[in-house]
Design a protein around this motif. Structure first.
Motif, PDB file in Angstrom:
ATOM      1  N   VAL A   4       4.709   6.594 -24.348  1.00 23.05           N
ATOM      2  CA  VAL A   4       3.583   6.980 -24.985  1.00 23.05           C
ATOM      3  C   VAL A   4       3.136   5.751 -25.607  1.00 23.05           C
ATOM      4  N   LYS A   5       3.926   5.358 -26.325  1.00 24.81           N
ATOM      5  CA  LYS A   5       3.375   3.978 -27.373  1.00 24.81           C
ATOM      6  C   LYS A   5       2.058   3.479 -26.447  1.00 24.81           C
ATOM      7  N   ASP A   6       2.488   3.068 -25.454  1.00 29.19           N
ATOM      8  CA  ASP A   6       0.823   2.147 -24.739  1.00 29.19           C
ATOM      9  C   ASP A   6       0.373   2.473 -23.281  1.00 29.19           C
ATOM     10  N   GLY A   7       1.006   3.226 -22.876  1.00 30.01           N
ATOM     11  CA  GLY A   7       1.068   3.629 -21.517  1.00 30.01           C
ATOM     12  C   GLY A   7       1.400   2.961 -20.445  1.00 30.01           C
ATOM     13  N   SER A   8       2.492   1.892 -20.838  1.00 28.75           N
ATOM     14  CA  SER A   8       2.580   0.585 -20.195  1.00 28.75           C
ATOM     15  C   SER A   8       4.373   1.289 -18.890  1.00 28.75           C
ATOM     16  N   ARG A   9       4.217   0.779 -18.106  1.00 31.00           N
ATOM     17  CA  ARG A   9       5.263   1.607 -16.568  1.00 31.00           C
ATOM     18  C   ARG A   9       6.284   1.664 -17.229  1.00 31.00           C
ATOM     19  N   VAL A  10       7.349   2.779 -16.934  1.00 27.43           N
ATOM     20  CA  VAL A  10       8.432   2.835 -17.546  1.00 27.43           C
ATOM     21  C   VAL A  10       9.903   2.161 -17.613  1.00 27.43           C
ATOM     22  N   PHE A  50      -2.848   6.872 -25.985  1.00 27.28           N
ATOM     23  CA  PHE A  50      -1.852   6.390 -26.856  1.00 27.28           C
ATOM     24  C   PHE A  50      -1.220   6.440 -28.489  1.00 27.28           C
ATOM     25  N   ASP A  51       0.049   5.459 -28.281  1.00 31.04           N
ATOM     26  CA  ASP A  51       0.368   5.365 -30.194  1.00 31.04           C
ATOM     27  C   ASP A  51      -0.350   3.976 -30.751  1.00 31.04           C
ATOM     28  N   ASN A  52      -0.718   3.298 -29.594  1.00 35.56           N
ATOM     29  CA  ASN A  52      -1.614   1.820 -29.936  1.00 35.56           C
ATOM     30  C   ASN A  52      -3.615   2.523 -29.881  1.00 35.56           C
ATOM     31  N   GLY A  53      -3.313   3.821 -29.226  1.00 36.67           N
ATOM     32  CA  GLY A  53      -5.051   4.017 -29.809  1.00 36.67           C
ATOM     33  C   GLY A  53      -5.960   3.867 -28.904  1.00 36.67           C
ATOM     34  N   GLY A  54      -5.394   3.491 -27.653  1.00 35.08           N
ATOM     35  CA  GLY A  54      -5.351   3.903 -25.999  1.00 35.08           C
ATOM     36  C   GLY A  54      -5.852   4.515 -25.362  1.00 35.08           C
ATOM     37  N   LEU A  55      -7.039   5.347 -25.003  1.00 34.33           N
ATOM     38  CA  LEU A  55      -7.774   6.743 -24.447  1.00 34.33           C
ATOM     39  C   LEU A  55      -6.779   6.760 -22.249  1.00 34.33           C
ATOM     40  N   TYR A  56      -6.002   7.939 -22.646  1.00 27.61           N
ATOM     41  CA  TYR A  56      -5.826   7.961 -21.407  1.00 27.61           C
ATOM     42  C   TYR A  56      -6.452  10.323 -21.083  1.00 27.61           C
ATOM     43  N   VAL A  57      -5.930   9.972 -20.048  1.00 27.20           N
ATOM     44  CA  VAL A  57      -6.179  11.548 -19.246  1.00 27.20           C
ATOM     45  C   VAL A  57      -4.738  12.494 -19.115  1.00 27.20           C
ATOM     46  N   ARG A  58      -4.324  13.341 -20.208  1.00 23.26           N
ATOM     47  CA  ARG A  58      -3.183  13.973 -19.620  1.00 23.26           C
ATOM     48  C   ARG A  58      -2.885  14.856 -18.663  1.00 23.26           C
TER      49      ARG A  58
END
Length: 185
Positions: free
Chosen positions: A122-128, A35-43
């Motif tokens: 995409v900036k932080d993984g928060s809900r829409v 994410f833009d804040n550096g957190g990892l996720y799996v697309r």
């Protein structure tokens, strides 16, 4: 001949992907992003993203169809002017995805639930959140236009700058949870 130090170093993302192969497998580990804040996720995989969109688009079409039937029944019992009828019919194409999106502000519309994906910021993984109605409107009405435009760019060799996808991303929440549970953040 010496190898430059920068080519020997692995990036944080490459290191996380290498560590995640044991936990997630090679395919999912290859889809790790930040994410833009550096957190990892799996697309989410492309197939699951397309299937989620197709399910949501089908729900949209069913909703518009139900709205048209409802308006036709009202028009049959109490005739509406042609102008009012046209405005109401056309507004269904915008109102249905807005209402459908508002019902699923957590990013898990029916397509996401059935495919195991989730749409997040995409900036932080928060809900829409409350903008989910607009996101659904874009997914249902503008996505076909964006796909055709992207295909035209691919054939002509042109590049597009900026995209709706720069604001939202479709993740695999189960794989992302397993990634974080393994201590890979």
């Amino acid at each position: 001949m010496t190898v430059p130090a920068t080519s020997q170093r692995t990036t944080r993302l490459e290191a996380a992907a290498a560590d995640a192969q044991e936990v997630l497998g090679a395919r999912k580990a290859g889809r790790i992003a930040t994410f833009d804040n550096g957190g990892l996720y799996v697309r989410a995989g492309a197939g699951r993203q397309f299937l989620a969109w197709l399910i949501d688009f089908t729900v949209y079409l069913i909703g518009v169809g139900a709205g048209i039937v409802a308006v036709a029944l009202v028009h049959r019992s109490r005739p509406l002017s042609d102008d009012v009828l046209a405005v109401v019919m056309l507004s269904l194409f915008v109102v249905v995805p807005l209402v459908y999106g508002l019902c699923f502000g957590n990013g898990r519309a029916l397509g996401g639930v059935l495919t195991g994906t989730q749409l997040v910021r995409v900036k932080d993984g928060s809900r829409v959140g409350l903008r989910a109605g607009w996101v659904m409107l874009i997914r249902t009405l503008l996505m076909p236009v964006l796909v055709v435009g992207a295909m035209a760019d691919a054939f002509t060799g042109g590049g597009t700058s900026g995209s709706v996808s720069e604001l939202r991303v479709c993740i695999d929440p189960a794989a992302t949870r397993r990634l974080h549970a393994a201590g890979i953040r």
